[in-house]
Design an enzyme around this catalytic site. Structure first.
Site, mmCIF file in Angstrom:
data_model
loop_
_atom_site.group_PDB
_atom_site.id
_atom_site.type_symbol
_atom_site.label_atom_id
_atom_site.label_comp_id
_atom_site.label_asym_id
_atom_site.label_seq_id
_atom_site.Cartn_x
_atom_site.Cartn_y
_atom_site.Cartn_z
ATOM 1 N NE ARG A 1 -1.533 -1.496 3.660
ATOM 2 C CZ ARG A 1 -1.739 -1.494 4.966
ATOM 3 N NH1 ARG A 1 -2.929 -1.168 5.449
ATOM 4 N NH2 ARG A 1 -0.780 -1.807 5.812
ATOM 5 N NE ARG B 1 6.804 31.154 4.051
ATOM 6 C CZ ARG B 1 5.584 31.691 4.115
ATOM 7 N NH1 ARG B 1 5.195 32.331 5.200
ATOM 8 N NH2 ARG B 1 4.760 31.588 3.097
ATOM 9 C CG HIS C 1 10.251 34.593 11.954
ATOM 10 N ND1 HIS C 1 9.620 33.792 11.030
ATOM 11 C CD2 HIS C 1 10.464 35.775 11.331
ATOM 12 C CE1 HIS C 1 9.453 34.466 9.894
ATOM 13 N NE2 HIS C 1 9.960 35.674 10.054
ATOM 14 C CE LYS D 1 8.880 28.701 15.784
ATOM 15 N NZ LYS D 1 9.327 29.612 14.712
ATOM 16 C CE1 TYR E 1 7.385 26.994 10.711
ATOM 17 C CE2 TYR E 1 5.272 26.732 9.623
ATOM 18 C CZ TYR E 1 6.551 27.249 9.648
ATOM 19 O OH TYR E 1 6.975 28.020 8.612
ATOM 20 C CE LYS F 1 6.650 40.836 11.908
ATOM 21 N NZ LYS F 1 5.464 40.269 12.535
ATOM 22 C CG ASP F 2 10.746 37.578 7.369
ATOM 23 O OD1 ASP F 2 10.360 37.829 8.529
ATOM 24 O OD2 ASP F 2 10.473 36.507 6.782
#
Length: 189
Positions: free
Chosen positions: A23, A59, A62, A72, A132, A167-168
């Protein structure tokens, strides 16, 4: 699951053990007992996902300031990414070091990112989805970031960014914002 400790203390690569048959395959992505046996976070209060359309999208980087710093568990569920963390813990032997892992849907490895690290990634193909698990609720007032190209850290990205948010791009360089970073509880120079 196979747990491999990485050079930044508290960071792990967690590879699935796949059981295959006609499968396809089956694997566990999270097991509270196994995570606890390795001294890892077992409570994830938020599950989030991001979609990036274009290869080279960047990205990051942060983090959340204390007392809202977060652990995370990151996986790429469609496509491939180059995932990066920066150790922001002043008492850590790897303070301001960075570490990267390539994550892909095909391989299924997850990146366990400890509290006190900034996180970001660059997509390595179009149409990427990243998942995440996050240990803390998002606190907008605690959100922070570091420029992806900060020379103090010196991350060697695989490609120039093709897409990056304003923003970044507006995150400060460490050398320019020393006082703000020290106030956040992460930095000592």
């Amino acid at each position: 699951m196979q747990f491999t400790p990485l050079k930044i203390e508290g960071a792990w690569a967690i590879a699935p053990v796949r059981i295959e048959d006609e499968r396809g395959w089956f694997s566990r992505l999270f097991c509270e007992e196994e995570f606890a046996e390795h001294g890892l976070e077992t409570r994830f209060v938020q599950h989030s996902a991001s979609f990036s359309r274009v290869n080279g999208t960047l990205r990051g980087m942060h983090y959340q300031k204390e007392p809202h710093s977060e652990t995370k568990l990151v996986s790429c569920v469609q496509g491939r990414i180059w995932d990066v963390i920066i150790d922001l813990r002043p008492d850590s032997p790897s303070y301001l070091d960075w570490l990267s892992l390539e994550l892909s849907a095909e391989e299924g490895t997850q990146f366990y990112i400890p509290r006190g690290c900034a996180h970001g990634f660059q997509t390595l193909m179009d149409d990427v989805i990243v998942h995440y698990l996050i240990s803390e609720f998002h606190a907008p007032d605690a959100a922070g970031g570091i420029r992806f190209d900060d020379p103090v850290v010196g991350i060697d990205w695989p490609n120039p960014p093709t897409v990056i948010s304003s923003k970044d791009l507006s995150w400060p360089f460490l050398s320019q914002e020393r006082r703000n970073f020290e106030t956040a509880g992460f930095f000592e120079f």
